[in-house]
Write an enzyme that holds these catalytic residues in place. Sequence first.
Site, PDB file in Angstrom:
ATOM      1  N   CYS A   1      14.145  -4.090 -18.658  1.00  0.00           N
ATOM      2  CA  CYS A   1      14.216  -2.863 -17.865  1.00  0.00           C
ATOM      3  C   CYS A   1      13.368  -1.707 -18.361  1.00  0.00           C
ATOM      4  CB  CYS A   1      15.661  -2.422 -17.725  1.00  0.00           C
ATOM      5  SG  CYS A   1      16.492  -2.031 -19.275  1.00  0.00           S
TER       6      CYS A   1
ATOM      7  N   HIS B   1      17.252   5.451 -18.920  1.00  0.00           N
ATOM      8  CA  HIS B   1      16.848   4.534 -19.999  1.00  0.00           C
ATOM      9  C   HIS B   1      15.444   4.824 -20.543  1.00  0.00           C
ATOM     10  CE1 HIS B   1      18.307   0.361 -21.541  1.00  0.00           C
ATOM     11  NE2 HIS B   1      17.885   1.137 -22.516  1.00  0.00           N
TER      12      HIS B   1
END
Length: 314
Positions: free
Chosen positions: A85, A140
Amino acid sequence: MTKKNFMSFKIFIRAFSVFLFVFFSTICCRKSNGQQRPNIIIFLADDVGYGDLSLYGNPNIRTPNIDSLASSGIRFTSFEAATWCVPSRAELMTGRYMARTNFHGGTGAGGHGGIPDTILTLAQSLRDAGYSTAMVGKWHLGYDPKKYLPTNRGFESWLGLPYSNDYKLPYVNTNVPLVMYRDTTVVEYPVNQDSLTVKYTEEAVRFIRSRDTVKGTPFFLYFAYNAAHLPLHTTTEFYGKSGAGLRGDVIQTIDWSVGKVLTALRNVGLDSNTIVYFGSDNGPWENAPDRSYGDSLGSGQELLLGIHDNGVRH
Protein backbone atom coordinates in the site's frame (compact mmCIF):
# COMPACT_ATOMS: atom_id res chain seq x y z
CA MET A 1 10.72 -10.65 -3.48
CA THR A 2 11.96 -8.20 -0.83
CA LYS A 3 10.59 -4.70 -0.38
CA LYS A 4 13.88 -3.26 -1.60
CA ASN A 5 13.74 -5.27 -4.81
CA PHE A 6 10.15 -4.72 -5.75
CA MET A 7 10.37 -0.98 -5.11
CA SER A 8 12.43 -0.79 -8.30
CA PHE A 9 9.78 -2.80 -10.14
CA LYS A 10 7.82 -0.87 -12.76
CA ILE A 11 5.28 0.54 -10.35
CA PHE A 12 2.83 3.29 -11.00
CA ILE A 13 2.79 2.85 -14.77
CA ARG A 14 -0.91 3.27 -14.37
CA ALA A 15 -3.49 4.87 -16.49
CA PHE A 16 -3.65 7.55 -13.84
CA SER A 17 -0.47 9.07 -15.25
CA VAL A 18 -2.40 9.70 -18.45
CA PHE A 19 -5.19 11.19 -16.37
CA LEU A 20 -2.77 13.57 -14.65
CA PHE A 21 -1.41 14.72 -17.99
CA VAL A 22 -4.88 15.39 -19.32
CA PHE A 23 -5.95 17.02 -16.10
CA PHE A 24 -3.07 19.46 -15.78
CA SER A 25 -3.43 20.27 -19.47
CA THR A 26 -7.03 21.08 -18.63
CA ILE A 27 -5.97 23.40 -15.81
CA CYS A 28 -3.55 25.29 -18.00
CA CYS A 29 -5.85 25.58 -20.98
CA ARG A 30 -9.22 26.14 -19.38
CA LYS A 31 -8.41 28.55 -16.61
CA SER A 32 -7.41 31.23 -19.08
CA ASN A 33 -10.45 31.05 -21.36
CA GLY A 34 -13.07 31.02 -18.58
CA GLN A 35 -14.35 27.47 -19.01
CA GLN A 36 -15.19 25.62 -15.81
CA ARG A 37 -12.51 23.19 -14.66
CA PRO A 38 -13.57 19.64 -13.79
CA ASN A 39 -13.97 18.36 -10.26
CA ILE A 40 -12.05 15.21 -9.36
CA ILE A 41 -12.95 12.28 -7.13
CA ILE A 42 -10.46 9.47 -6.57
CA PHE A 43 -11.75 6.33 -4.88
CA LEU A 44 -8.86 4.14 -3.73
CA ALA A 45 -9.82 0.79 -2.21
CA ASP A 46 -7.43 -1.20 -0.04
CA ASP A 47 -6.39 -4.75 -1.01
CA VAL A 48 -9.16 -5.09 -3.62
CA GLY A 49 -8.25 -6.88 -6.85
CA TYR A 50 -10.13 -6.69 -10.13
CA GLY A 51 -11.30 -10.28 -9.56
CA ASP A 52 -13.30 -8.97 -6.59
CA LEU A 53 -15.69 -7.00 -8.82
CA SER A 54 -18.73 -8.33 -10.63
CA LEU A 55 -17.84 -6.45 -13.82
CA TYR A 56 -14.76 -8.69 -14.08
CA GLY A 57 -16.78 -11.83 -13.59
CA ASN A 58 -16.95 -12.43 -9.84
CA PRO A 59 -20.06 -14.62 -9.46
CA ASN A 60 -20.50 -14.02 -5.73
CA ILE A 61 -20.02 -10.28 -5.19
CA ARG A 62 -22.34 -7.63 -6.64
CA THR A 63 -20.80 -4.23 -7.35
CA PRO A 64 -23.36 -2.38 -9.52
CA ASN A 65 -22.19 1.13 -8.65
CA ILE A 66 -18.56 0.44 -9.44
CA ASP A 67 -19.70 -1.45 -12.54
CA SER A 68 -21.62 1.63 -13.68
CA LEU A 69 -18.43 3.69 -13.65
CA ALA A 70 -16.89 1.16 -16.00
CA SER A 71 -19.90 0.92 -18.31
CA SER A 72 -20.25 4.70 -18.64
CA GLY A 73 -16.54 5.47 -18.73
CA ILE A 74 -13.20 3.83 -19.41
CA ARG A 75 -11.72 0.63 -17.99
CA PHE A 76 -7.95 0.74 -17.57
CA THR A 77 -6.90 -2.90 -17.77
CA SER A 78 -3.21 -2.69 -18.71
CA PHE A 79 -1.29 -0.86 -16.05
CA GLU A 80 0.71 -1.68 -12.96
CA ALA A 81 0.43 -0.67 -9.34
CA ALA A 82 2.74 -1.42 -6.45
CA THR A 83 2.36 -4.71 -4.61
CA TRP A 84 1.74 -3.10 -1.22
CA CYS A 85 0.00 0.00 0.00
CA VAL A 86 2.57 2.67 0.88
CA PRO A 87 4.27 2.77 -2.55
CA SER A 88 0.92 2.97 -4.37
CA ARG A 89 -0.25 5.83 -2.18
CA ALA A 90 3.05 7.67 -2.27
CA GLU A 91 3.21 7.47 -6.05
CA LEU A 92 -0.37 8.61 -6.41
CA MET A 93 0.29 11.64 -4.22
CA THR A 94 3.69 12.57 -5.67
CA GLY A 95 3.89 11.19 -9.22
CA ARG A 96 7.29 9.74 -8.28
CA TYR A 97 8.55 6.18 -8.06
CA MET A 98 8.63 5.12 -4.41
CA ALA A 99 12.36 4.45 -4.59
CA ARG A 100 12.98 8.13 -5.34
CA THR A 101 11.36 9.35 -2.12
CA ASN A 102 13.24 9.16 1.17
CA PHE A 103 10.64 9.05 3.93
CA HIS A 104 13.33 9.20 6.64
CA GLY A 105 11.47 6.57 8.65
CA GLY A 106 8.39 4.39 8.71
CA THR A 107 4.84 5.64 8.24
CA GLY A 108 2.99 3.02 10.32
CA ALA A 109 2.42 2.90 14.06
CA GLY A 110 5.47 4.24 15.89
CA GLY A 111 7.06 5.52 12.67
CA HIS A 112 8.38 9.04 12.32
CA GLY A 113 8.72 9.31 8.55
CA GLY A 114 6.61 10.87 5.83
CA ILE A 115 6.63 12.66 2.48
CA PRO A 116 9.35 15.31 2.73
CA ASP A 117 8.34 18.98 2.58
CA THR A 118 10.48 19.37 -0.51
CA ILE A 119 8.17 17.13 -2.56
CA LEU A 120 4.97 18.67 -3.91
CA THR A 121 1.85 16.53 -3.51
CA LEU A 122 -1.09 16.21 -5.86
CA ALA A 123 -3.31 17.91 -3.27
CA GLN A 124 -0.93 20.86 -2.93
CA SER A 125 -0.76 21.28 -6.70
CA LEU A 126 -4.53 21.29 -7.03
CA ARG A 127 -5.03 23.60 -4.06
CA ASP A 128 -2.52 26.03 -5.57
CA ALA A 129 -4.49 25.85 -8.83
CA GLY A 130 -7.64 27.01 -7.03
CA TYR A 131 -9.20 23.71 -6.05
CA SER A 132 -10.94 22.96 -2.77
CA THR A 133 -9.32 19.78 -1.44
CA ALA A 134 -10.61 17.14 0.97
CA MET A 135 -9.58 13.68 2.01
CA VAL A 136 -11.49 10.87 3.67
CA GLY A 137 -9.91 7.61 4.84
CA LYS A 138 -6.52 5.95 5.10
CA TRP A 139 -3.38 8.08 4.72
CA HIS A 140 -0.30 5.93 5.57
CA LEU A 141 2.16 8.57 4.35
CA GLY A 142 3.28 9.89 7.73
CA TYR A 143 1.60 11.07 10.92
CA ASP A 144 4.34 11.79 13.50
CA PRO A 145 5.27 14.59 13.57
CA LYS A 146 1.96 16.15 12.50
CA LYS A 147 3.57 18.03 9.64
CA TYR A 148 3.16 14.82 7.65
CA LEU A 149 -0.62 14.62 8.10
CA PRO A 150 -2.88 15.27 5.08
CA THR A 151 -4.01 18.74 6.17
CA ASN A 152 -0.35 19.80 6.20
CA ARG A 153 0.24 18.28 2.76
CA GLY A 154 -2.38 20.08 0.68
CA PHE A 155 -5.74 18.84 1.96
CA GLU A 156 -8.02 21.40 3.59
CA SER A 157 -9.87 18.73 5.57
CA TRP A 158 -9.40 15.09 6.51
CA LEU A 159 -11.27 12.43 8.46
CA GLY A 160 -9.57 9.08 8.69
CA LEU A 161 -6.96 6.72 10.08
CA PRO A 162 -3.25 7.55 9.80
CA TYR A 163 -2.43 4.06 8.48
CA SER A 164 -3.90 0.57 8.01
CA ASN A 165 -6.63 -0.65 10.32
CA ASP A 166 -4.59 -3.65 11.51
CA TYR A 167 -2.02 -1.56 13.39
CA LYS A 168 -3.22 -2.83 16.75
CA LEU A 169 -2.86 -5.91 18.90
CA PRO A 170 -3.04 -8.82 18.14
CA TYR A 171 -2.45 -8.13 14.44
CA VAL A 172 0.61 -5.88 14.86
CA ASN A 173 2.93 -5.84 17.86
CA THR A 174 2.47 -2.21 18.86
CA ASN A 175 1.38 -0.24 21.90
CA VAL A 176 0.52 2.82 19.80
CA PRO A 177 -3.27 3.28 19.88
CA LEU A 178 -5.18 3.11 16.60
CA VAL A 179 -7.11 6.39 16.45
CA MET A 180 -9.23 8.39 14.03
CA TYR A 181 -8.25 11.95 13.17
CA ARG A 182 -10.20 14.97 12.04
CA ASP A 183 -7.53 17.17 10.50
CA THR A 184 -4.80 17.05 13.19
CA THR A 185 -6.99 16.17 16.19
CA VAL A 186 -7.86 12.70 17.48
CA VAL A 187 -11.65 12.36 17.45
CA GLU A 188 -12.27 8.65 18.04
CA TYR A 189 -10.61 6.03 20.23
CA PRO A 190 -11.11 3.17 20.23
CA VAL A 191 -12.12 3.16 16.59
CA ASN A 192 -15.37 1.38 15.77
CA GLN A 193 -14.25 -0.38 12.62
CA ASP A 194 -17.66 -1.89 11.89
CA SER A 195 -18.98 1.54 10.92
CA LEU A 196 -15.75 2.92 9.44
CA THR A 197 -16.84 2.89 5.79
CA VAL A 198 -20.22 4.36 6.73
CA LYS A 199 -18.58 7.23 8.64
CA TYR A 200 -16.22 7.92 5.75
CA THR A 201 -19.13 7.93 3.32
CA GLU A 202 -21.15 10.36 5.41
CA GLU A 203 -18.15 12.69 5.54
CA ALA A 204 -17.66 12.52 1.77
CA VAL A 205 -21.36 13.17 1.12
CA ARG A 206 -21.31 16.20 3.47
CA PHE A 207 -18.34 17.61 1.59
CA ILE A 208 -20.05 17.20 -1.79
CA ARG A 209 -23.29 18.74 -0.51
CA SER A 210 -21.32 21.73 0.70
CA ARG A 211 -20.23 22.31 -2.89
CA ASP A 212 -23.78 23.37 -3.67
CA THR A 213 -23.10 26.66 -1.88
CA VAL A 214 -19.72 27.32 -3.50
CA LYS A 215 -20.41 26.47 -7.13
CA GLY A 216 -17.72 27.72 -9.46
CA THR A 217 -14.90 26.49 -7.23
CA PRO A 218 -13.65 23.10 -8.44
CA PHE A 219 -12.93 20.40 -5.87
CA PHE A 220 -10.67 17.40 -5.39
CA LEU A 221 -11.93 14.61 -3.12
CA TYR A 222 -9.59 11.73 -2.27
CA PHE A 223 -11.59 8.86 -0.74
CA ALA A 224 -9.16 6.18 0.46
CA TYR A 225 -10.99 3.24 2.03
CA ASN A 226 -9.42 1.16 4.79
CA ALA A 227 -11.49 -1.72 3.39
CA ALA A 228 -10.97 -4.41 2.34
CA HIS A 229 -7.78 -4.57 4.37
CA LEU A 230 -7.70 -7.15 7.17
CA PRO A 231 -9.19 -7.33 9.75
CA LEU A 232 -12.50 -7.24 7.89
CA HIS A 233 -15.36 -5.19 9.30
CA THR A 234 -18.75 -3.94 8.17
CA THR A 235 -22.12 -3.05 9.68
CA THR A 236 -24.88 -5.56 10.38
CA GLU A 237 -26.83 -4.28 7.37
CA PHE A 238 -24.25 -5.83 5.05
CA TYR A 239 -23.44 -9.07 6.85
CA GLY A 240 -24.34 -12.12 4.79
CA LYS A 241 -25.60 -10.07 1.86
CA SER A 242 -22.94 -11.03 -0.68
CA GLY A 243 -23.06 -14.80 -0.49
CA ALA A 244 -19.28 -14.57 -0.59
CA GLY A 245 -18.26 -14.53 3.03
CA LEU A 246 -17.28 -11.52 5.11
CA ARG A 247 -14.83 -10.24 2.50
CA GLY A 248 -17.59 -10.17 -0.10
CA ASP A 249 -19.83 -8.30 2.33
CA VAL A 250 -17.09 -5.72 2.89
CA ILE A 251 -16.58 -5.17 -0.84
CA GLN A 252 -20.31 -4.73 -1.33
CA THR A 253 -20.15 -2.11 1.44
CA ILE A 254 -17.54 -0.27 -0.61
CA ASP A 255 -19.83 -0.45 -3.63
CA TRP A 256 -22.73 0.95 -1.58
CA SER A 257 -20.44 3.79 -0.50
CA VAL A 258 -19.47 4.61 -4.09
CA GLY A 259 -23.16 4.73 -4.96
CA LYS A 260 -23.92 7.16 -2.12
CA VAL A 261 -21.17 9.53 -3.23
CA LEU A 262 -22.26 9.39 -6.89
CA THR A 263 -25.86 10.09 -5.87
CA ALA A 264 -24.75 13.13 -3.84
CA LEU A 265 -22.80 14.34 -6.85
CA ARG A 266 -25.88 14.11 -9.07
CA ASN A 267 -28.07 15.81 -6.47
CA VAL A 268 -25.91 18.94 -6.51
CA GLY A 269 -25.75 18.90 -10.30
CA LEU A 270 -22.01 18.34 -10.59
CA ASP A 271 -21.90 14.83 -12.08
CA SER A 272 -21.45 16.05 -15.66
CA ASN A 273 -18.34 18.04 -14.75
CA THR A 274 -16.57 15.58 -12.45
CA ILE A 275 -13.85 13.07 -13.24
CA VAL A 276 -14.38 9.96 -11.11
CA TYR A 277 -11.63 7.36 -10.78
CA PHE A 278 -11.90 4.05 -8.91
CA GLY A 279 -8.83 1.93 -8.26
CA SER A 280 -7.01 -0.11 -5.63
CA ASP A 281 -3.54 -0.08 -4.13
CA ASN A 282 -2.87 -3.83 -4.61
CA GLY A 283 -4.52 -7.22 -4.40
CA PRO A 284 -5.74 -9.05 -1.26
CA TRP A 285 -3.65 -10.66 1.44
CA GLU A 286 -1.58 -13.77 0.98
CA ASN A 287 -1.78 -16.62 3.51
CA ALA A 288 -4.70 -15.03 5.34
CA PRO A 289 -7.08 -17.27 7.33
CA ASP A 290 -9.75 -18.89 5.19
CA ARG A 291 -12.44 -17.28 7.32
CA SER A 292 -11.32 -13.91 5.98
CA TYR A 293 -12.31 -14.74 2.44
CA GLY A 294 -15.00 -17.41 2.29
CA ASP A 295 -15.92 -17.83 -1.38
CA SER A 296 -15.17 -14.24 -2.31
CA LEU A 297 -11.95 -14.48 -4.33
CA GLY A 298 -12.68 -14.16 -8.02
CA SER A 299 -11.00 -15.78 -10.99
CA GLY A 300 -7.54 -14.50 -11.83
CA GLN A 301 -7.06 -13.19 -8.30
CA GLU A 302 -3.51 -12.38 -7.19
CA LEU A 303 -2.44 -11.42 -3.71
CA LEU A 304 -0.74 -8.68 -1.75
CA LEU A 305 3.03 -8.69 -2.36
CA GLY A 306 2.47 -10.91 -5.41
CA ILE A 307 3.95 -9.84 -8.74
CA HIS A 308 1.54 -11.78 -10.95
CA ASP A 309 -1.38 -10.28 -12.82
CA ASN A 310 -3.73 -9.13 -10.07
CA GLY A 311 -1.10 -8.38 -7.48
CA VAL A 312 -0.21 -5.27 -9.49
CA ARG A 313 -3.01 -4.82 -12.09
CA HIS A 314 -6.08 -3.00 -10.72
